[in-house]
Scaffold this motif. Structure first.
Motif, mmCIF file in Angstrom:
data_model
loop_
_atom_site.group_PDB
_atom_site.id
_atom_site.type_symbol
_atom_site.label_atom_id
_atom_site.label_comp_id
_atom_site.label_asym_id
_atom_site.label_seq_id
_atom_site.Cartn_x
_atom_site.Cartn_y
_atom_site.Cartn_z
ATOM 1 N N VAL A 37 0.970 -1.051 -0.101
ATOM 2 C CA VAL A 37 -0.025 0.106 -0.088
ATOM 3 C C VAL A 37 0.980 1.312 0.025
ATOM 4 C CG1 VAL A 37 -0.055 0.044 2.527
ATOM 5 C CG2 VAL A 37 -2.047 1.096 1.037
ATOM 6 N N LEU A 38 0.215 2.396 -0.695
ATOM 7 C CA LEU A 38 1.104 3.586 -0.543
ATOM 8 C C LEU A 38 0.458 4.659 0.303
ATOM 9 C CD1 LEU A 38 3.549 4.739 -2.258
ATOM 10 C CD2 LEU A 38 1.611 6.011 -3.677
ATOM 11 N N HIS A 39 1.166 5.230 1.228
ATOM 12 C CA HIS A 39 0.429 6.272 2.088
ATOM 13 C C HIS A 39 1.107 7.388 1.766
ATOM 14 C CE1 HIS A 39 -0.085 7.715 6.422
ATOM 15 N NE2 HIS A 39 0.611 8.656 6.008
ATOM 16 N N LEU A 40 0.093 8.424 1.173
ATOM 17 C CA LEU A 40 0.420 9.881 0.888
ATOM 18 C C LEU A 40 0.112 10.643 1.962
ATOM 19 C CD1 LEU A 40 -0.968 10.069 -2.895
ATOM 20 C CD2 LEU A 40 1.145 9.253 -2.053
ATOM 21 N N ALA A 41 1.175 11.335 2.315
ATOM 22 C CA ALA A 41 1.037 12.328 3.607
ATOM 23 C C ALA A 41 1.180 13.974 2.933
ATOM 24 C CB ALA A 41 2.364 12.269 4.416
ATOM 25 N N ALA A 42 -0.078 14.281 3.034
ATOM 26 C CA ALA A 42 -0.424 15.738 2.554
ATOM 27 C C ALA A 42 -0.046 15.988 0.961
ATOM 28 C CB ALA A 42 0.194 16.935 3.450
ATOM 29 N N PRO A 43 -0.301 15.290 0.217
ATOM 30 C CA PRO A 43 0.006 15.212 -1.170
ATOM 31 C C PRO A 43 -0.367 16.521 -1.734
ATOM 32 C CG PRO A 43 -1.780 13.612 -1.059
ATOM 33 C CD PRO A 43 -1.587 14.065 0.357
ATOM 34 N N ILE A 44 0.590 16.910 -2.577
ATOM 35 C CA ILE A 44 0.453 17.943 -3.539
ATOM 36 C C ILE A 44 1.369 18.124 -4.663
ATOM 37 C CG2 ILE A 44 1.655 19.829 -2.316
ATOM 38 C CD1 ILE A 44 -1.718 20.445 -3.784
ATOM 39 N N ALA A 45 2.631 18.055 -4.399
ATOM 40 C CA ALA A 45 3.478 18.130 -5.534
ATOM 41 C C ALA A 45 4.332 16.600 -5.600
ATOM 42 C CB ALA A 45 4.733 19.065 -5.350
ATOM 43 N N LEU A 46 5.023 16.222 -4.811
ATOM 44 C CA LEU A 46 5.413 14.819 -4.769
ATOM 45 C C LEU A 46 4.367 13.721 -4.801
ATOM 46 C CD1 LEU A 46 7.928 12.810 -4.582
ATOM 47 C CD2 LEU A 46 8.043 13.186 -1.986
ATOM 48 N N GLY A 47 3.447 14.029 -3.859
ATOM 49 C CA GLY A 47 2.381 13.255 -3.775
ATOM 50 C C GLY A 47 1.554 12.934 -4.860
ATOM 51 N N HIS A 48 1.513 13.897 -6.088
ATOM 52 C CA HIS A 48 0.722 13.799 -7.288
ATOM 53 C C HIS A 48 1.433 13.000 -8.314
ATOM 54 C CE1 HIS A 48 0.195 15.785 -11.462
ATOM 55 N NE2 HIS A 48 -0.896 14.855 -11.151
ATOM 56 N N ARG A 49 2.808 12.986 -8.203
ATOM 57 C CA ARG A 49 3.425 12.244 -9.083
ATOM 58 C C ARG A 49 3.563 10.759 -8.589
ATOM 59 N NH1 ARG A 49 5.637 16.932 -10.269
ATOM 60 N NH2 ARG A 49 6.989 16.860 -8.221
ATOM 61 N N ALA A 50 3.597 10.494 -7.226
ATOM 62 C CA ALA A 50 3.483 9.356 -6.369
ATOM 63 C C ALA A 50 2.349 8.786 -6.632
ATOM 64 C CB ALA A 50 3.784 9.575 -5.071
ATOM 65 N N ALA A 51 1.118 9.402 -6.621
ATOM 66 C CA ALA A 51 -0.286 8.682 -6.863
ATOM 67 C C ALA A 51 -0.122 8.506 -8.564
ATOM 68 C CB ALA A 51 -1.451 9.675 -6.578
ATOM 69 N N LEU A 52 0.329 9.093 -9.195
ATOM 70 C CA LEU A 52 0.228 8.507 -10.756
ATOM 71 C C LEU A 52 1.043 7.379 -11.027
ATOM 72 C CD1 LEU A 52 0.692 12.056 -12.368
ATOM 73 C CD2 LEU A 52 -1.444 10.533 -12.428
ATOM 74 N N ALA A 53 2.160 7.225 -10.293
ATOM 75 C CA ALA A 53 3.197 5.946 -10.432
ATOM 76 C C ALA A 53 2.198 5.009 -9.747
ATOM 77 C CB ALA A 53 4.387 6.242 -9.728
ATOM 78 N N ALA A 54 1.880 4.896 -8.477
ATOM 79 C CA ALA A 54 1.038 3.854 -7.971
ATOM 80 C C ALA A 54 0.061 3.643 -8.802
ATOM 81 C CB ALA A 54 0.705 4.247 -6.429
ATOM 82 N N ASN A 55 -0.704 4.536 -9.318
ATOM 83 C CA ASN A 55 -2.030 4.082 -10.039
ATOM 84 C C ASN A 55 -1.439 3.252 -11.194
ATOM 85 O OD1 ASN A 55 -4.935 4.207 -10.762
ATOM 86 N ND2 ASN A 55 -4.123 5.498 -12.299
ATOM 87 N N TRP A 56 -0.315 3.766 -11.892
ATOM 88 C CA TRP A 56 0.206 2.903 -13.099
ATOM 89 C C TRP A 56 0.650 1.280 -12.773
ATOM 90 C CZ3 TRP A 56 0.517 3.142 -18.192
ATOM 91 C CH2 TRP A 56 1.432 2.249 -18.627
ATOM 92 N N LEU A 57 1.149 1.264 -11.546
ATOM 93 C CA LEU A 57 1.522 0.013 -10.792
ATOM 94 C C LEU A 57 0.588 -0.566 -10.176
ATOM 95 C CD1 LEU A 57 4.996 1.297 -9.694
ATOM 96 C CD2 LEU A 57 4.515 -0.060 -11.971
ATOM 97 N N ASN A 58 -0.753 -0.324 -10.144
ATOM 98 C CA ASN A 58 -1.915 -0.896 -9.689
ATOM 99 C C ASN A 58 -1.573 -1.070 -8.018
ATOM 100 O OD1 ASN A 58 -3.564 -1.026 -11.928
ATOM 101 N ND2 ASN A 58 -2.107 -2.714 -12.449
ATOM 102 N N ASP A 83 -4.364 22.384 3.911
ATOM 103 C CA ASP A 83 -5.170 23.263 3.252
ATOM 104 C C ASP A 83 -4.330 23.994 2.380
ATOM 105 O OD1 ASP A 83 -7.202 24.564 1.922
ATOM 106 O OD2 ASP A 83 -8.311 25.319 3.806
ATOM 107 N N VAL A 84 -3.777 23.394 1.450
ATOM 108 C CA VAL A 84 -2.898 24.084 0.417
ATOM 109 C C VAL A 84 -3.463 25.224 -0.192
ATOM 110 C CG1 VAL A 84 -1.229 24.070 -1.453
ATOM 111 C CG2 VAL A 84 -1.277 22.311 0.444
ATOM 112 N N PRO A 85 -4.539 25.089 -0.814
ATOM 113 C CA PRO A 85 -5.306 26.267 -1.500
ATOM 114 C C PRO A 85 -5.596 27.483 -0.919
ATOM 115 C CG PRO A 85 -6.280 24.166 -2.121
ATOM 116 C CD PRO A 85 -5.518 23.876 -0.775
ATOM 117 N N SER A 86 -6.044 27.162 0.595
ATOM 118 C CA SER A 86 -6.335 28.507 1.221
ATOM 119 C C SER A 86 -4.872 29.058 1.831
ATOM 120 C CB SER A 86 -7.032 27.961 2.566
ATOM 121 O OG SER A 86 -8.338 27.707 2.162
ATOM 122 N N TYR A 87 -3.964 28.290 2.091
ATOM 123 C CA TYR A 87 -2.632 28.904 2.312
ATOM 124 C C TYR A 87 -1.961 29.793 1.269
ATOM 125 C CZ TYR A 87 -1.416 25.755 6.287
ATOM 126 O OH TYR A 87 -1.177 25.262 7.584
ATOM 127 N N ALA A 88 -2.447 29.397 -0.339
ATOM 128 C CA ALA A 88 -1.794 30.018 -1.124
ATOM 129 C C ALA A 88 -2.347 31.627 -1.116
ATOM 130 C CB ALA A 88 -2.426 29.514 -2.635
#
Length: 376
Positions: free
Chosen positions: A90-111, A121-126
């Motif tokens: 299993v993949l655990h993504l902690a507060a994903p936004i940049a690294l987490g985005h590519r990790a999610a794509l990689a894990a999805n590709w590898l099932n 709350d990154v959008p509000s932080y911005a």
């Protein structure tokens, strides 16, 4: 179980994301599981391992003016190779936004099943950092990441509602634990109190990053309360500005180890002015330390603070109400003591072990769900 943890922040940076990842790693070690951590590189200051598990740094740059916040630009291919070598369940993504985005794509590709932990709350932080035009894009990115995930876990009912309103599917709840042995009223340091408040003033405390999203400047509303001393614990890019805004406050800088629980236990009242908290770990730590908490009725504090019992919630932006509640508690020893007892009791059994037991069940559920989808 083999768990690959991708986190947007890790040591040497100390914050809520790092803290949660550390507790999860310690639990996985104690329970005999295997793990690895992939985190943005921190100019060679990151550890080689934590809790006996390898820490793999990936290319990253610091934000201008805030180098402690690292943003990784590593490629999806690099992450796929790391995952293929580790073979996680299993993949655990902690507060994903940049690294987490590519990790999610990689894990999805590898099932590989993905459990995404929503924490920042990154959008509000911005918006707080003056990039309000980026909020729409960032919510699109958050929705993209969490829609890929097998499940998303929000830390509070407010955060869960926020995610659902942004059309993110499969959102559950996973709160946070607190170490009530480390954070304990018994650690109150009378000598430190005499140094900070030599005339017996009541100590109003706040713990948080000295950054725009924490709204430490709101404490100016408390600056002239008689017979009180304001103590601010933390570091960040607004340190110089806040020292000017709060000239009579005592700034401790960042505290670690036993210094943090000792100082927190030595406060009388805890004020947490930030309105963007998805949870509020420092609130739990303050309550475990026997402190009544005053915080805005927005985000994580809504689940943590029981108004008129363990502290007070005030309407966001209503600093006059914040001031009223603080004055009420610092001026009434009997009421403050009653709130203090209830605050401690409310979190005493909220251990990291019990919360991580729950997280492990979420991992197992994600694995089963992913298999069911693959066979559908």
């Amino acid at each position: 179980m083999r768990v690959a943890i991708f986190t947007e922040s890790f040591l040497p940076s100390v914050n809520g994301v790092t803290h949660s990842v550390m507790r999860v790693l310690e639990y996985l070690r104690d329970e005999g599981h295997q793990a690895m951590v992939i985190a943005p590189a921190s100019q060679g200051r990151e550890p080689d391992e934590y809790a006996g598990f390898p820490v793999v740094p990936v290319a990253a740059v610091g934000l201008p003016g805030y180098q402690d916040v690292r943003v990784s630009g590593t490629t999806q291919l690099r992450l796929e190779r790391l995952l293929e070598d580790f073979h996680p369940d299993v993949l655990h993504l902690a507060a994903p936004i940049a690294l987490g985005h590519r990790a999610a794509l990689a894990a999805n590709w590898l099932n590989i099943p993905i459990v995404a932990i929503y924490q920042t709350d990154v959008p509000s932080y911005a918006g707080r950092y003056g990039f309000s035009g980026a909020e729409t894009f960032l919510w699109w990115r958050v929705r993209q990441i969490h829609s890929i995930a097998t499940m998303t876990l929000a830390p509070s009912t407010y955060a869960r509602t926020q995610l659902v309103q942004h059309h993110i599917p499969r959102v559950g709840l996973w709160a946070r634990g607190v170490d009530s042995q480390r954070f304990d009223p018994a650690k109150r340091d009378e000598e430190w109190r005499r140094t900070i408040a030599p005339n017996g003033e009541r100590i109003i405390g706040c713990v948080g990053r000295l950054a725009p999203e924490k709204q430490i400047g709101d404490l100016q509303a408390l600056a002239d309360l008689p017979d009180t001393r304001l103590v601010v614990v933390g570091e960040g890019p607004l340190r110089k500005e806040l020292r000017s805004t709060l000239p009579n406050a005592h700034f401790t800088g960042q505290l670690t180890g036993e210094d943090l629980p000792r100082v927190m236990a030595s406060m009388d009242v805890f004020v947490h002015p930030g309105e963007l908290e998805t949870f509020g770990q420092s609130i739990q730590e303050a309550m475990a330390s026997g402190l009544p908490v005053i915080a805005p009725a927005k985000g994580g504090p809504i689940d943590l603070v029981n108004s008129s019992r363990t502290g007070w919630l005030y309407a966001p932006g209503d600093l006059a109400s914040m001031r009223h509640h603080v004055r009420d508690l610092v001026g009434d020893d009997r009421k403050r003591a009653a709130f203090s007892r209830e605050a401690r009791l409310s979190v005493k059994d909220r251990t990291w072990r019990s919360l991580c037991d729950e997280l492990l069940m979420h991992y197992e559920e994600a694995i089963v769900d992913a298999r069911s989808r693959a066979n559908a």
